[in-house]
Design a protein around this motif. Structure first.
Motif, mmCIF file in Angstrom:
data_model
loop_
_atom_site.group_PDB
_atom_site.id
_atom_site.type_symbol
_atom_site.label_atom_id
_atom_site.label_comp_id
_atom_site.label_asym_id
_atom_site.label_seq_id
_atom_site.Cartn_x
_atom_site.Cartn_y
_atom_site.Cartn_z
ATOM 1 N N ALA A 94 53.182 34.798 34.201
ATOM 2 C CA ALA A 94 52.326 35.375 35.252
ATOM 3 C C ALA A 94 51.567 34.292 36.008
ATOM 4 C CB ALA A 94 51.359 36.386 34.655
ATOM 5 N N ASP A 95 51.038 33.300 35.277
ATOM 6 C CA ASP A 95 50.309 32.206 35.926
ATOM 7 C C ASP A 95 51.170 31.541 37.001
ATOM 8 O OD1 ASP A 95 47.720 32.046 35.180
ATOM 9 O OD2 ASP A 95 47.956 30.527 33.647
ATOM 10 N N ILE A 96 52.454 31.350 36.688
ATOM 11 C CA ILE A 96 53.353 30.673 37.629
ATOM 12 C C ILE A 96 53.734 31.615 38.767
ATOM 13 C CG2 ILE A 96 55.618 29.553 37.828
ATOM 14 C CD1 ILE A 96 55.195 29.145 34.625
ATOM 15 N N GLU A 97 54.029 32.871 38.414
ATOM 16 C CA GLU A 97 54.487 33.830 39.428
ATOM 17 C C GLU A 97 53.388 34.204 40.427
ATOM 18 O OE1 GLU A 97 56.479 37.161 37.599
ATOM 19 O OE2 GLU A 97 57.514 35.800 36.242
ATOM 20 N N LEU A 98 52.136 34.108 39.986
ATOM 21 C CA LEU A 98 51.035 34.497 40.873
ATOM 22 C C LEU A 98 50.645 33.387 41.853
ATOM 23 C CD1 LEU A 98 48.688 36.345 38.350
ATOM 24 C CD2 LEU A 98 49.887 37.403 40.273
ATOM 25 N N VAL A 99 51.026 32.152 41.524
ATOM 26 C CA VAL A 99 50.515 30.999 42.273
ATOM 27 C C VAL A 99 50.683 31.125 43.784
ATOM 28 C CG1 VAL A 99 50.980 28.554 42.768
ATOM 29 C CG2 VAL A 99 50.508 29.276 40.460
ATOM 30 N N ASP A 100 51.856 31.557 44.235
ATOM 31 C CA ASP A 100 52.072 31.585 45.690
ATOM 32 C C ASP A 100 51.867 32.972 46.311
ATOM 33 O OD1 ASP A 100 54.213 32.700 44.512
ATOM 34 O OD2 ASP A 100 55.734 31.366 45.396
ATOM 35 N N LYS A 101 51.260 33.894 45.548
ATOM 36 C CA LYS A 101 51.017 35.243 46.082
ATOM 37 C C LYS A 101 49.700 35.278 46.860
ATOM 38 C CE LYS A 101 54.173 37.928 43.740
ATOM 39 N NZ LYS A 101 55.309 37.030 43.612
ATOM 40 N N ASP A 102 49.639 36.146 47.880
ATOM 41 C CA ASP A 102 48.365 36.387 48.562
ATOM 42 C C ASP A 102 47.422 37.111 47.602
ATOM 43 O OD1 ASP A 102 49.236 35.273 50.889
ATOM 44 O OD2 ASP A 102 49.923 37.160 51.763
ATOM 45 N N ASN A 103 46.129 36.842 47.743
ATOM 46 C CA ASN A 103 45.129 37.510 46.888
ATOM 47 C C ASN A 103 45.508 37.443 45.409
ATOM 48 O OD1 ASN A 103 43.460 38.298 49.022
ATOM 49 N ND2 ASN A 103 44.797 40.032 49.465
ATOM 50 N N ARG A 104 45.984 36.286 45.006
ATOM 51 C CA ARG A 104 46.540 36.162 43.652
ATOM 52 C C ARG A 104 45.501 36.377 42.559
ATOM 53 N NH1 ARG A 104 47.277 29.594 44.142
ATOM 54 N NH2 ARG A 104 45.052 29.155 44.271
ATOM 55 N N GLU A 105 44.214 36.246 42.909
ATOM 56 C CA GLU A 105 43.165 36.422 41.883
ATOM 57 C C GLU A 105 42.847 37.902 41.622
ATOM 58 O OE1 GLU A 105 42.354 32.644 44.219
ATOM 59 O OE2 GLU A 105 42.547 34.747 44.783
ATOM 60 N N PHE A 106 43.428 38.812 42.422
ATOM 61 C CA PHE A 106 42.982 40.210 42.355
ATOM 62 C C PHE A 106 44.029 41.185 41.810
ATOM 63 C CE2 PHE A 106 40.342 38.105 45.525
ATOM 64 C CZ PHE A 106 39.081 38.399 45.020
ATOM 65 N N THR A 134 42.628 34.039 33.552
ATOM 66 C CA THR A 134 41.177 34.146 33.337
ATOM 67 C C THR A 134 40.462 34.437 34.655
ATOM 68 O OG1 THR A 134 41.291 32.671 31.429
ATOM 69 C CG2 THR A 134 39.131 32.943 32.452
ATOM 70 N N LEU A 135 40.897 33.784 35.733
ATOM 71 C CA LEU A 135 40.301 34.071 37.054
ATOM 72 C C LEU A 135 40.503 35.524 37.436
ATOM 73 C CD1 LEU A 135 40.965 31.101 39.510
ATOM 74 C CD2 LEU A 135 38.779 31.959 38.670
ATOM 75 N N ASN A 136 41.702 36.051 37.192
ATOM 76 C CA ASN A 136 41.971 37.463 37.466
ATOM 77 C C ASN A 136 41.030 38.362 36.671
ATOM 78 O OD1 ASN A 136 44.523 38.836 38.987
ATOM 79 N ND2 ASN A 136 44.864 36.647 38.661
ATOM 80 N N ALA A 137 40.819 37.995 35.404
ATOM 81 C CA ALA A 137 39.928 38.794 34.550
ATOM 82 C C ALA A 137 38.500 38.752 35.077
ATOM 83 C CB ALA A 137 39.999 38.282 33.117
ATOM 84 N N MET A 138 38.053 37.569 35.530
ATOM 85 C CA MET A 138 36.686 37.449 36.068
ATOM 86 C C MET A 138 36.537 38.203 37.388
ATOM 87 S SD MET A 138 35.419 33.586 35.302
ATOM 88 C CE MET A 138 34.576 33.199 33.789
ATOM 89 N N CYS A 139 37.622 38.304 38.144
ATOM 90 C CA CYS A 139 37.553 39.041 39.414
ATOM 91 C C CYS A 139 37.635 40.551 39.201
ATOM 92 C CB CYS A 139 38.673 38.585 40.351
ATOM 93 S SG CYS A 139 38.385 36.928 40.988
ATOM 94 N N ALA A 140 38.198 40.961 38.060
ATOM 95 C CA ALA A 140 38.337 42.397 37.778
ATOM 96 C C ALA A 140 37.076 42.967 37.128
ATOM 97 C CB ALA A 140 39.528 42.623 36.856
ATOM 98 N N ALA A 141 36.208 42.084 36.606
ATOM 99 C CA ALA A 141 35.055 42.529 35.808
ATOM 100 C C ALA A 141 33.766 42.517 36.624
ATOM 101 C CB ALA A 141 34.905 41.622 34.593
#
Length: 261
Positions: A94-106, A134-141
């Motif tokens: 997931a870390d690799i697949e999310l890297v080039d996505k828009d709004n990847r932290e959300f 971890t960034l995704n988790a911090m943005c979801a909380a």
């Protein structure tokens, strides 16, 4: 709507997963409808509740890219009020697949939104790093709980974690607030432990939980039975400590953080 609490510390071995599993179980025993989300590819929170990565088809990884499936992916645990969204080894990708996505932290935020109305508490266990999961988790909380081991390096680690917390708040998620710092593996006979406790309480007068999580053999052995400590030995010091912490969490609201002590 659920209170969404991320349990994070980029340092490994601080009792993060132990805290995630046992705090979630203690809230459930208090009849608070709770969901534990396992965001760590090692899947220790999942196996600690007897849900094993090789046995699950749906996991955090599959719902990250299809949040509508979140409710179906939640597994039952041995506790009626506790659900688990398990991790799988695919999560490494997931870390690799999310890297080039828009709004990847959300991406995880969408997962949480899909089920937030169904629970009183959603707890997120993170990997021991400050990567995209971890960034995704911090943005979801909306609340951060930081477990700290009572040892010398804990003080250095918390500075780095709080730096990340401030960056996330400023740039990505203004709603994230510090719920508190909880001291783990505490031994009152150990002089260094007592010193670290005093230092942490001095640095975080408004954010230190008064419950201290002790070193406890029952806490250490419970995951090998696929149980939280409260189901393994409800009378142990570890079980009592996490119940007390859960009661503090229920009563407490996150307070603004003033870093200039």
């Amino acid at each position: 709507m659920a209170r969404v609490i991320v349990i994070a510390n980029q340092k490994g071995g601080v009792g993060k997963t132990t805290t995630a599993v046992n705090l979630a179980a203690s809230l459930a025993v208090m009849e608070k409808k709770t969901l534990l989300i396992d965001c760590d590819p090692q899947a220790n929170a999942s196996s600690g509740l007897a849900v094993y990565p090789d046995q699950v088809k749906e996991s955090v990884y599959t719902v990250l890219f299809d949040p509508d499936r979140t409710a179906r992916a939640v597994k039952e645990t041995g506790l009626p009020f506790l659900g688990l969204l398990p991790a799988s080894s695919d999560l490494v990708a997931a870390d690799i697949e999310l890297v080039d996505k828009d709004n990847r932290e959300f991406y995880l935020s969408k997962v949480v939104e899909a089920v937030a109305r169904d629970y009183e508490f959603i707890l997120i266990d993170c990997p021991p790093s400050l990567g995209l999961l971890t960034l995704n988790a911090m943005c979801a909380a909306t609340e951060l709980l930081a477990p700290l081991q009572c040892e010398y390096y804990a003080l250095e680690g918390v500075a780095q974690l709080l730096h990340t917390f401030e960056l996330v708040r400023k740039r990505l998620n203004a709603k994230l607030a510090l719920l508190g710092v909880v001291l783990t593996m505490y031994d009152s006979r150990n002089k260094l432990n007592r010193h670290v406790k005093r230092e942490i309480w001095k640095c975080f007068p408004d954010h230190s939980f008064s419950t201290l999580i002790p070193r406890n053999i029952r806490l250490s052995e419970a995951p090998s039975f696929g149980k939280p400590v409260i189901a393994h030995d409800a009378r142990s010091k570890g079980a009592e400590a996490y119940l007390a912490l859960a009661q503090e969490v229920v009563r407490r609201s996150p307070a603004p953080l003033n870093l200039h002590h």
